[in-house]
Enzyme design. Structure first.
Site: not given
Length: 607
Positions: A245, A540-541, A584
């Site tokens: 995009v 990774w959060h 998580h």
């Protein structure tokens, strides 16, 4: 399973009711739910490859094997972190259908009720634990532990907290039960509560986690296989991969709210268009969604001027309020007098080959998961908790008086301090990884290890994510501002001290032989801070970059997930979470998509 792939001509210059930017966790969930109505047409644009049917994704027990592989991973670099020795970090994120649900460690966890209710309290009616609980059950089907598992370890469940007919298959992974036993028993003896089932809003204590694995095949159950593949034959759904995009297209309406008419995207080096009759939805994740907004002319005017993009809406919150969980590990060698079959066995090529063969028979190590978790307040971890909480509160007060806080940040930080003072809500998270998972010292062949992972859940530091140029193929500039607020670093120092105190309590005391990393050379608080600097990284959060907050509090989207200043542009991914959660984020991404599809778009009754 990879028999159907769409081509550019299936979307170029065509019109759909909804165009979804991002075929990741939330995007594919939205697409599947919207197209349950055969009269609704949906196009999904995903920058990554098709990637469905890849063994590196499907087969569990390959923790991090897709990391750094650009077929699967964006590998976003951060800016040098001035509060963390000027180090840069890589943020691994899923690239391809399913997004990060295709590459995470498939631990299925959910937040405490208080953390979710805090989102509502910040000005978001309906975004509370009761609603979360309803939509998370819609997303999942839970399978109880199998007899062979329960015979080894007494797994407990409360089926009232679990879903029974949703797309994501959730079960108890096979675990190293000897690790679970010594971890869980030790923490209970140290005063933590044993939680029967942590999926009902109470996670403060020690407990066993489930995983998004399908026990019928022992493969990963994630957005692509659970939401997309069963519905890929729908005539009203088109999913185009390798389509990046570039920007959202708007109708000319000077002085009025913007109306999105479509999306410009890049495929095969060409810029192409697809059009939306009803809405454009950003589900590109907490890192890419703010970049797309800025490339579309929505964001801070000074940022847009810098990248030479015309400012259509000076929306101050875009790319601000970024919060990331960071983590590191403390590794221990296990007592060889006790038999442990840990993940360390997978370092033996012969064992690994046999494990792969056994997986075809639904046996062996590739059914493993990460199961032992504990969440607890600072007051349970440190005798200095009251002083540390007071120090954090004073730091927030000083920030408020300095005039340096962005609008809305005082409310969020006050809410975080309030939670810190509540000893029913958790501040610290530790996880028992059944194997060697640190980086300073090399593991020795033939030995078994356990690594206790330490995760910062409620960072007081705030970062940013902004486009660095007007080129959609450029990575955005990511500054997580790790440890900008020193209380975050102090919180992790207390993690280490608590983890080390476990060696004073049985059965952990006799279950481990020695601490490997950081080891005996790290004793003082300054030593521990150095270890954290050297070894921490993203968990990774990331959340907050398109925060759901009131406009005057620097919100980007309303409680209906509509981007302020637009009539029909929405953001539906974890970037909307305005205050971080003690969990998580994987399961929560499905909640946002499930609830978002209902409250903002179709309003069709859900099961």
């Amino acid at each position: 399973m990879s028999d159907l792939k769409f081509q550019p001509e299936d979307v170029v210059d065509k019109s759909f009711d909804y165009v979804i930017c991002g075929g990741g966790t939330a995007g594919l969930t939205l697409a599947a739910r919207l197209t349950e109505d055969p009269s609704v047409t949906v196009a999904v644009l995903e920058a990554g490859e098709h990637n469905i049917g890849e063994p590196l994704i499907d087969v569990p027990g390959q923790f991090g094997q897709t990391f750094g592989n650009l077929k699967f991973d964006w590998s976003f670099p951060t800016t040098p972190q001035k509060h963390s020795l000027n180090k840069s970090y890589l943020w691994q994120r899923g690239k391809g259908l399913g997004g990060s649900s295709a590459m995470n460690f498939y631990a299925w966890t959910k937040p405490p009720a208080g953390d979710v209710d805090a989102i509502e309290a910040l000005g978001n009616p309906g975004w509370n634990w009761e609603e979360y609980s309803k939509y998370t059950r819609i997303s999942e089907t839970f399978h109880v532990a199998q007899k062979e598992q329960s015979d080894l370890y007494p797994h407990t469940h409360d089926l009232a907290f679990r879903g029974e007919s949703g797309p994501i298959q959730v079960t108890v992974p096979h675990s190293v039960h000897t690790i679970d036993q010594i971890f869980q028993e030790t923490l209970v003896k140290k005063g933590l509560k044993a939680i029967k089932d942590p999926y009902g809003g109470d996670i403060t204590g020690t407990w066993m986690a489930s995983a998004n694995l399908d026990p019928k095949s022992w493969t990963r159950s994630y957005a692509a296989t659970a939401y997309y593949m069963p519905n890929r034959g729908r005539k009203n759904l088109v999913v185009l991969t390798e389509a990046t995009v570039a920007r959202v297209l708007f109708a000319d309406a000077p002085g009025k709210e913007l109306t999105a008419t479509g999306v410009e995207f890049i495929h095969g080096g060409k810029k192409l268009n697809v059009y939306a009759k009803k809405e454009v939805i950003l589900s590109a994740g907490a890192i890419k969604s703010p970049q797309i907004l800025e490339l579309s002319g929505i964001g801070r005017k000074e940022i847009l001027e810098k990248i030479k993009v015309e400012c259509k809406i000076d929306l101050r919150g875009v790319g601000q309020n970024v919060q990331d969980h960071t983590y590191f590990g403390i590794s221990y060698e296990l007592n060889p007098d006790h038999k442990h079959e840990t993940y360390d066995l997978m370092r033996d090529p012969q064992f690994a080959a046999e494990a792969k063969r056994l997986h075809s028979e639904l046996k062996g190590m590739h059914r493993i998961g990460i199961t032992s978790f504990a969440y607890f307040p600072l007051t349970s971890a440190s005798s200095k908790a009251a002083a540390l909480i007071q120090q954090a509160a004073e730091g927030v007060d000083a920030l408020k008086k300095s005039g340096k806080l962005e609008p809305g940040q005082a409310d969020i930080l006050d809410k975080q301090i309030e939670s810190l003072k509540d000893d029913k809500l958790p501040d610290l998270e530790i996880i028992a990884f059944p194997g060697y998972f640190t980086t300073i010292t090399a593991p020795e062949a033939g030995k078994n290890y356990v690594t206790v992972l330490s995760v910062l859940n409620h960072p007081l530091s705030r970062g940013t994510i902004h486009a660095r140029s007007n080129d959609p193929l450029d990575h955005p500039e990511i500054d997580p501002a790790y440890f900008e607020n020193d209380s975050d670093l102090e919180n992790l120092v207390q993690h280490i001290k608590y983890i080390r105190s476990m060696t004073d309590t049985e059965p952990w005391k006799s279950g481990v032989v020695r601490e490997i990393d950081p080891g005996p050379d790290y004793q003082t608080d300054e030593d521990l801070r150095k270890y954290i600097y050297d070894c921490h990284g993203t968990c990774w959060h990331t959340v907050g970059s398109t925060s759901m907050l009131p406009l005057d509090k620097q919100g980007v989207v309303s409680p209906e997930l509509k981007v302020y200043g637009t009539t029909n542009l929405r953001a539906v991914d974890v970037g909307i979470i305005p205050i971080h959660l003690a969990t998580h984020t994987h399961a929560t991404a499905y909640v946002i998509a499930e609830k978002g599809e209902f409250i903002t778009i179709s309003r069709r009754p859900r099961r």
